[in-house]
Motif scaffolding. Structure first.
Motif, PDB file in Angstrom:
ATOM      1  N   UNK A  40      11.591 -63.179 -32.323  1.00 42.85           N
ATOM      2  CA  UNK A  40      10.384 -63.769 -32.908  1.00 42.85           C
ATOM      3  C   UNK A  40       9.687 -64.652 -31.877  1.00 42.85           C
ATOM      4  N   UNK A  41      10.479 -65.385 -31.093  1.00 46.40           N
ATOM      5  CA  UNK A  41       9.909 -66.229 -30.039  1.00 46.40           C
ATOM      6  C   UNK A  41       9.163 -65.381 -29.016  1.00 46.40           C
ATOM      7  N   UNK A  42       9.782 -64.236 -28.644  1.00 47.08           N
ATOM      8  CA  UNK A  42       9.131 -63.325 -27.698  1.00 47.08           C
ATOM      9  C   UNK A  42       7.815 -62.789 -28.262  1.00 47.08           C
ATOM     10  N   UNK A  64       2.046 -52.112 -34.136  1.00 46.28           N
ATOM     11  CA  UNK A  64       2.067 -51.821 -35.579  1.00 46.28           C
ATOM     12  C   UNK A  64       3.305 -51.025 -35.956  1.00 46.28           C
ATOM     13  N   UNK A  65       3.620 -50.029 -35.145  1.00 46.96           N
ATOM     14  CA  UNK A  65       4.799 -49.193 -35.398  1.00 46.96           C
ATOM     15  C   UNK A  65       6.087 -50.020 -35.321  1.00 46.96           C
ATOM     16  N   UNK A  66       6.149 -50.895 -34.318  1.00 47.51           N
ATOM     17  CA  UNK A  66       7.342 -51.747 -34.167  1.00 47.51           C
ATOM     18  C   UNK A  66       7.532 -52.675 -35.376  1.00 47.51           C
ATOM     19  N   UNK A  67       6.431 -53.336 -35.807  1.00 45.00           N
ATOM     20  CA  UNK A  67       6.525 -54.241 -36.956  1.00 45.00           C
ATOM     21  C   UNK A  67       6.915 -53.491 -38.225  1.00 45.00           C
ATOM     22  N   UNK A  68       6.406 -52.286 -38.403  1.00 47.06           N
ATOM     23  CA  UNK A  68       6.762 -51.494 -39.584  1.00 47.06           C
ATOM     24  C   UNK A  68       8.254 -51.221 -39.608  1.00 47.06           C
ATOM     25  N   UNK A  69       8.816 -50.926 -38.433  1.00 47.73           N
ATOM     26  CA  UNK A  69      10.262 -50.671 -38.354  1.00 47.73           C
ATOM     27  C   UNK A  69      11.062 -51.952 -38.628  1.00 47.73           C
ATOM     28  N   UNK A  70      10.569 -53.087 -38.096  1.00 48.90           N
ATOM     29  CA  UNK A  70      11.252 -54.378 -38.331  1.00 48.90           C
ATOM     30  C   UNK A  70      11.260 -54.706 -39.818  1.00 48.90           C
ATOM     31  N   UNK A 113      14.492 -55.153 -42.271  1.00 47.01           N
ATOM     32  CA  UNK A 113      14.741 -56.398 -43.011  1.00 47.01           C
ATOM     33  C   UNK A 113      14.840 -56.121 -44.495  1.00 47.01           C
ATOM     34  N   UNK A 114      13.958 -55.265 -45.004  1.00 48.38           N
ATOM     35  CA  UNK A 114      13.959 -54.911 -46.421  1.00 48.38           C
ATOM     36  C   UNK A 114      15.269 -54.226 -46.802  1.00 48.38           C
ATOM     37  N   UNK A 115      15.745 -53.329 -45.923  1.00 51.01           N
ATOM     38  CA  UNK A 115      17.021 -52.648 -46.175  1.00 51.01           C
ATOM     39  C   UNK A 115      18.180 -53.652 -46.230  1.00 51.01           C
TER      40      UNK A 115
END
Length: 501
Positions: free
Chosen positions: A134-136, A79-85, A89-91
Motif C-alpha cells: 500500500x505504501x508503494x 486497473x487490472x492489478x487493483x481488480x485482482x487485489x 481480499x474479498x476471497x
C-alpha cells in the motif's frame, strides 16, 4: 497564396513567412523574408518560420498521441492489478467469515482444518506485507499527481504563450532524434530493397520499399525504385503512381519523368509518354535514355523522321547506346532506307552481340533486300539468344517461305504460335506454306485463325486463292471483293482473278 503587409518595413505584397519569439523584439510581430534575414540577424534563432512551426505542431501532436497511448496502457494495467487485489481480499474475508461461523456453530473439526489461515494472519506477516505494498502504491499515486501537476502547468504555459524555451528545445531535440532514427531505418530498408531489385527479386523488393516508406515517406528516390520494380512486374499503372509521387516531392528529377514515360509507353499512351520524356530532357538535355525512349515512342506513332532526330541525339550523347542504334534502324527500315537501317543494326550488334531484337531487325532488313539466307542466319542468332522470341521464329518462317523451304518454314511458324498463340502473322505465313504444299484446307484453317485475330486484305486474298484451288468459286469471289473493299495493294491481281469467275 496569401499576402500581408510586413509590419516592420511596411512592404506591400510580401509573403509573410513567420514571426519573432523574442519578447524584447520591438521590430516586427510578423515579417517577410527580407526582414528575417536583414533586420533580425541579432536574434535569428528566435525567429520561427511558419513552415517550421507547422512541423513542430505535427511533432507535438504525434508525441502527445504516443504519451496518451502509454498513459492508457498504464491505467489499464493499474486497473487490472487493483481488480485482482480486491478480488483476493474479498476471497480472504469470505474464508475468515466462514471460519468464524464454524467456530460459533462449534464445528471444531472443520475449523481446525483451516487453522493455518488464522495463524498466518495472527503472525502479522501478511498484514505487514500488504501494508508495504500500500505504501508503494501511495508513492506511485504521488508520482502520478506530480506528473499531472506538471502537465497541467506545462499546457497552461503553452496556452498562455509563456512556455519555457528550454522545454521547447528539449521536445525538438527528442523529436529530431526520433526522426533521425526513423530515417536511418528507412535508409536501411531501402538499401535492402535496392539489392533485391538488382537480384531480380522484385516482389520481395516491393515489401522492403513499403516498409521503408512507412518509416519516412518524403524521399523521392525510393518511389523511383519502387516504380522500377513495379515496371519489371508489368504493373505499369502502379508504377506511374509511384513516379507521380516522386515528381510531387521533387519535380526536377529527370529519371522520374523518364521512367514515367516508359510506363506510359508500355500502356500504349505514346503521346503522354513523349510529354514525360520532354520534361526529362528539359531538366537534363544530356539524358540519352530519355532521347532514346522519345524516339521509340515516335516510332510507335509512325513519326519516323522525328524519331531519327531524337535517336541521333541519344547516339551523340552516348555512341555506345545499342538500343538507340537498334531503334534508329527500325525507323530507317520503315522509311524503306534498308541499307542505312542495316548499318544501324550492325552497329548495335557490334556494341552488344546479345541483343536479340537487333539481330531480328537486321534479319528483317536483309529480307527486304531479298537476302533471305542471310536473314535466316540473323533470325537463328536472335533465337539462340532468346528462344522465346516469337517474332524471330515467325520471321525465320517467312524467310524460309521465300527460299521455298516450306516444311522447315512450318516448323518455325509452329514454334512462334506455341510461344504466342495470338501472333496473327505466324498463322498467315503458315497458311501460305501449306498452300504452297497444296494442303489448301489446312491453309484455310490457318487463314481463319489469322482473320479471327486481325482482318487484313492480304489474308482475305490468300484465303480466296485457297478456296479457288478447292473449286469454291462463289466463296472465293466474295473474299476477293472484300479484300478490295479493305484496301488491298494487289488490286490488279484480284481483278484478274475475279475476271476468271
Amino acid at each position: 497564396m496569401q499576402f500581408f503587409r510586413c509590419t516592420y518595413l511596411g512592404h506591400e505584397n510580401e509573403e509573410i513567412i513567420g514571426f519573432c519569439l523574442n519578447q524584447t523584439c520591438q521590430n516586427a510581430t510578423q515579417y517577410c523574408y527580407e526582414c528575417l534575414s536583414n533586420t533580425h540577424s541579432d536574434h535569428l534563432n528566435d525567429c520561427i518560420r511558419f513552415a517550421i512551426i507547422s512541423k513542430y505542431i505535427n511533432q507535438f501532436i504525434q508525441i502527445q498521441r504516443e504519451q496518451t497511448k502509454q498513459f492508457k496502457e498504464i491505467q489499464n494495467e493499474l486497473t487490472n492489478c487493483f481488480e485482482q487485489i480486491f478480488k483476493k481480499i474479498d476471497q480472504n474475508n469470505k474464508i475468515l467469515e466462514s471460519m468464524n461461523q464454524k467456530l460459533q456453530n462449534k464445528e471444531f473439526l472443520s475449523f481446525k482444518s483451516q487453522i493455518n489461515i488464522l495463524k498466518l494472519h495472527y503472525s502479522k506477516e501478511k498484514e505487514k506485507q500488504i501494508q508495504e505494498q500500500i505504501t508503494q502504491l501511495n508513492n506511485i499515486n504521488s508520482a502520478i499527481k506530480i506528473i499531472l501537476r506538471d502537465l497541467i502547468k506545462w499546457y497552461d504555459q503553452i496556452i498562455s504563450g509563456n512556455i519555457n524555451k528550454t522545454k521547447i528545445e528539449e521536445v525538438n531535440r527528442i523529436s529530431q532524434v526520433q526522426n533521425q532514427q526513423r530515417m536511418q531505418e528507412a535508409k536501411r530498408l531501402f538499401i535492402q530493397g535496392q539489392k533485391l531489385v538488382n537480384e531480380g527479386k522484385f516482389k520481395e523488393a516491393l515489401i522492403k520499399f513499403d516498409e521503408s516508406i512507412k518509416q519516412f515517406n518524403q524521399d523521392y528516390i525510393i518511389y523511383v525504385w519502387k516504380g522500377f520494380a513495379l515496371d519489371s512486374l508489368s504493373n505499369f499503372q502502379e508504377a506511374i503512381n509511384c513516379y507521380d509521387k516522386a515528381i510531387e516531392i521533387n519535380p526536377n528529377h529527370d529519371n522520374a519523368w523518364n521512367n514515367k514515360g516508359w510506363a506510359l509507353n508500355c500502356l500504349n499512351k505514346f503521346q503522354e509518354a513523349i510529354y514525360c520524356y520532354d520534361k526529362a530532357i528539359e531538366i537534363n538535355p544530356n539524358h540519352d535514355y530519355a532521347w532514346n525512349n522519345k524516339g521509340l515512342a515516335l516510332n510507335n506513332l509512325n513519326r519516323y523522321q522525328e524519331a531519327i532526330e531524337c535517336l541521333d541525339k541519344a547516339i551523340q550523347i552516348d555512341s555506345q547506346d545499342d538500343y538507340a542504334w537498334n531503334n534508329k534502324g527500325f525507323a530507317l527500315r520503315k522509311l524503306n532506307r534498308f541499307q542505312e537501317a542495316l548499318e544501324c543494326y550492325e552497329r548495335a550488334n557490334e556494341i552488344n552481340p546479345n541483343q536479340d531484337s537487333a539481330w531480328n531487325n537486321k534479319g528483317f532488313a536483309l529480307k527486304k533486300m531479298n537476302r533471305f539466307q542471310e536473314a535466316v542466319e540473323c533470325y537463328d542468332k536472335a533465337i539462340q539468344i532468346n528462344s522465346k522470341n516469337d517474332m524471330a521464329w515467325n520471321n525465320k518462317g517467312s524467310a524460309l517461305n521465300n527460299l521455298n523451304r516450306f516444311q522447315e518454314a512450318i516448323e518455325s511458324l509452329d514454334q512462334s504460335i506455341q510461344i504466342n498463340s495470338k501472333n496473327n502473322f505466324a498463322f498467315e505465313n503458315k497458311g501460305f506454306a501449306l498452300h504452297q504444299l497444296k494442303e489448301y484446307q489446312k491453309a484455310i484453317e490457318c487463314y481463319d485463325l489469322d482473320l479471327s485475330l486481325h482482318v487484313k486484305p492480304v489474308t482475305l486474298k490468300l484465303k480466296a486463292d485457297a478456296l479457288l484451288e478447292l473449286g469454291k468459286k462463289s466463296e472465293a469471289k466474295k473474299l476477293y471483293q472484300t479484300a478490295l473493299q479493305k484496301g488491298s495493294n494487289e488490286k490488279d491481281y484480284i481483278k484478274k482473278q475475279l475476271s476468271k469467275l
